[in-house]
Design a protein around this motif. Structure first.
Motif, PDB file in Angstrom:
ATOM      1  N   GLN A  18       0.830  -1.211   0.000  1.00  0.00           N
ATOM      2  CA  GLN A  18       0.000   0.000   0.000  1.00  0.00           C
ATOM      3  C   GLN A  18       0.861   1.256   0.000  1.00  0.00           C
ATOM      4  O   GLN A  18       0.574   2.211  -0.735  1.00  0.00           O
ATOM      5  CB  GLN A  18      -0.919   0.026   1.218  1.00  0.00           C
ATOM      6  CG  GLN A  18      -2.084  -0.916   1.133  1.00  0.00           C
ATOM      7  CD  GLN A  18      -2.947  -0.862   2.388  1.00  0.00           C
ATOM      8  OE1 GLN A  18      -2.476  -0.476   3.471  1.00  0.00           O
ATOM      9  NE2 GLN A  18      -4.195  -1.267   2.254  1.00  0.00           N
ATOM     10  N   ALA A  19       1.890   1.273   0.816  1.00  0.00           N
ATOM     11  CA  ALA A  19       2.756   2.452   0.890  1.00  0.00           C
ATOM     12  C   ALA A  19       3.455   2.697  -0.436  1.00  0.00           C
ATOM     13  O   ALA A  19       3.538   3.844  -0.902  1.00  0.00           O
ATOM     14  CB  ALA A  19       3.783   2.288   2.008  1.00  0.00           C
ATOM     15  N   GLU A  20       3.939   1.637  -1.059  1.00  0.00           N
ATOM     16  CA  GLU A  20       4.631   1.789  -2.346  1.00  0.00           C
ATOM     17  C   GLU A  20       3.676   2.241  -3.444  1.00  0.00           C
ATOM     18  O   GLU A  20       4.031   3.075  -4.274  1.00  0.00           O
ATOM     19  CB  GLU A  20       5.323   0.479  -2.733  1.00  0.00           C
ATOM     20  CG  GLU A  20       6.511   0.131  -1.855  1.00  0.00           C
ATOM     21  CD  GLU A  20       7.608   1.192  -1.874  1.00  0.00           C
ATOM     22  OE1 GLU A  20       7.923   1.734  -2.952  1.00  0.00           O
ATOM     23  OE2 GLU A  20       8.154   1.482  -0.791  1.00  0.00           O
ATOM     24  N   VAL A  25       1.706   6.441  -7.075  1.00  0.00           N
ATOM     25  CA  VAL A  25       0.614   7.183  -7.714  1.00  0.00           C
ATOM     26  C   VAL A  25       0.433   8.578  -7.132  1.00  0.00           C
ATOM     27  O   VAL A  25      -0.457   9.318  -7.538  1.00  0.00           O
ATOM     28  CB  VAL A  25      -0.730   6.407  -7.649  1.00  0.00           C
ATOM     29  CG1 VAL A  25      -0.634   5.087  -8.364  1.00  0.00           C
ATOM     30  CG2 VAL A  25      -1.218   6.236  -6.234  1.00  0.00           C
ATOM     31  N   GLY A  26       1.281   8.942  -6.178  1.00  0.00           N
ATOM     32  CA  GLY A  26       1.207  10.282  -5.603  1.00  0.00           C
ATOM     33  C   GLY A  26       0.032  10.471  -4.665  1.00  0.00           C
ATOM     34  O   GLY A  26      -0.556  11.539  -4.604  1.00  0.00           O
ATOM     35  N   ASN A  27      -0.319   9.407  -3.941  1.00  0.00           N
ATOM     36  CA  ASN A  27      -1.430   9.469  -3.003  1.00  0.00           C
ATOM     37  C   ASN A  27      -0.866   9.367  -1.577  1.00  0.00           C
ATOM     38  O   ASN A  27      -0.640   8.270  -1.069  1.00  0.00           O
ATOM     39  CB  ASN A  27      -2.415   8.321  -3.287  1.00  0.00           C
ATOM     40  CG  ASN A  27      -3.654   8.371  -2.411  1.00  0.00           C
ATOM     41  OD1 ASN A  27      -3.631   8.919  -1.324  1.00  0.00           O
ATOM     42  ND2 ASN A  27      -4.727   7.758  -2.887  1.00  0.00           N
ATOM     43  N   PRO A  28      -0.636  10.513  -0.932  1.00  0.00           N
ATOM     44  CA  PRO A  28      -0.018  10.483   0.394  1.00  0.00           C
ATOM     45  C   PRO A  28      -0.879   9.795   1.449  1.00  0.00           C
ATOM     46  O   PRO A  28      -0.353   9.204   2.391  1.00  0.00           O
ATOM     47  CB  PRO A  28       0.211  11.952   0.731  1.00  0.00           C
ATOM     48  CG  PRO A  28      -0.663  12.714  -0.188  1.00  0.00           C
ATOM     49  CD  PRO A  28      -0.880  11.867  -1.396  1.00  0.00           C
ATOM     50  N   ASP A  29      -2.214   9.855   1.290  1.00  0.00           N
ATOM     51  CA  ASP A  29      -3.082   9.176   2.252  1.00  0.00           C
ATOM     52  C   ASP A  29      -2.881   7.661   2.187  1.00  0.00           C
ATOM     53  O   ASP A  29      -2.783   6.987   3.219  1.00  0.00           O
ATOM     54  CB  ASP A  29      -4.558   9.504   2.003  1.00  0.00           C
ATOM     55  CG  ASP A  29      -4.903  10.942   2.354  1.00  0.00           C
ATOM     56  OD1 ASP A  29      -4.172  11.554   3.174  1.00  0.00           O
ATOM     57  OD2 ASP A  29      -5.904  11.455   1.822  1.00  0.00           O
ATOM     58  N   LEU A  30      -2.825   7.111   0.992  1.00  0.00           N
ATOM     59  CA  LEU A  30      -2.611   5.675   0.825  1.00  0.00           C
ATOM     60  C   LEU A  30      -1.225   5.290   1.323  1.00  0.00           C
ATOM     61  O   LEU A  30      -1.045   4.264   1.975  1.00  0.00           O
ATOM     62  CB  LEU A  30      -2.782   5.262  -0.641  1.00  0.00           C
ATOM     63  CG  LEU A  30      -2.636   3.766  -0.942  1.00  0.00           C
ATOM     64  CD1 LEU A  30      -3.643   2.939  -0.150  1.00  0.00           C
ATOM     65  CD2 LEU A  30      -2.789   3.517  -2.441  1.00  0.00           C
ATOM     66  N   GLN A  31      -0.246   6.128   1.044  1.00  0.00           N
ATOM     67  CA  GLN A  31       1.120   5.865   1.499  1.00  0.00           C
ATOM     68  C   GLN A  31       1.171   5.832   3.027  1.00  0.00           C
ATOM     69  O   GLN A  31       1.744   4.920   3.623  1.00  0.00           O
ATOM     70  CB  GLN A  31       2.074   6.924   0.968  1.00  0.00           C
ATOM     71  CG  GLN A  31       3.527   6.654   1.331  1.00  0.00           C
ATOM     72  CD  GLN A  31       4.483   7.682   0.724  1.00  0.00           C
ATOM     73  OE1 GLN A  31       4.082   8.532  -0.065  1.00  0.00           O
ATOM     74  NE2 GLN A  31       5.738   7.599   1.089  1.00  0.00           N
ATOM     75  N   THR A  32       0.546   6.814   3.662  1.00  0.00           N
ATOM     76  CA  THR A  32       0.522   6.871   5.124  1.00  0.00           C
ATOM     77  C   THR A  32      -0.231   5.682   5.704  1.00  0.00           C
ATOM     78  O   THR A  32       0.207   5.075   6.679  1.00  0.00           O
ATOM     79  CB  THR A  32      -0.116   8.190   5.605  1.00  0.00           C
ATOM     80  OG1 THR A  32       0.649   9.279   5.084  1.00  0.00           O
ATOM     81  CG2 THR A  32      -0.163   8.275   7.112  1.00  0.00           C
TER      82      THR A  32
END
Length: 66
Positions: A18-20, A25-32
């Motif tokens: 999920q973080a990768e 894709v430039g989605n900081p919420d998903l990365q966090t």
């Protein structure tokens, strides 16, 4: 490995993916969210390891009594 250790490993792997993906894709919420999942997985795995150690110690103490 006990069930919690395996669950923790799976959770860590899921979080890493999920973080990768979030990073790619430039989605900081998903990365966090992925990073949080990794941490939760690490904690779950450690709890499993501690439970296994406690069970081992209890078994050894019990066998010495008998």
């Amino acid at each position: 490995m006990n069930k919690k250790e395996v669950t923790g490993e799976v959770q860590q792997s899921k979080g890493k993916v999920q973080a990768e993906v979030g990073k790619a894709v430039g989605n900081p919420d998903l990365q966090t969210h992925g990073e949080v999942e990794q941490l939760k997985g690490a904690v779950t795995k450690k709890v499993g390891q501690i439970e296994k150690k406690v069970t081992t110690v209890k078994a050894k103490a019990h066998s010495k009594k008998g």
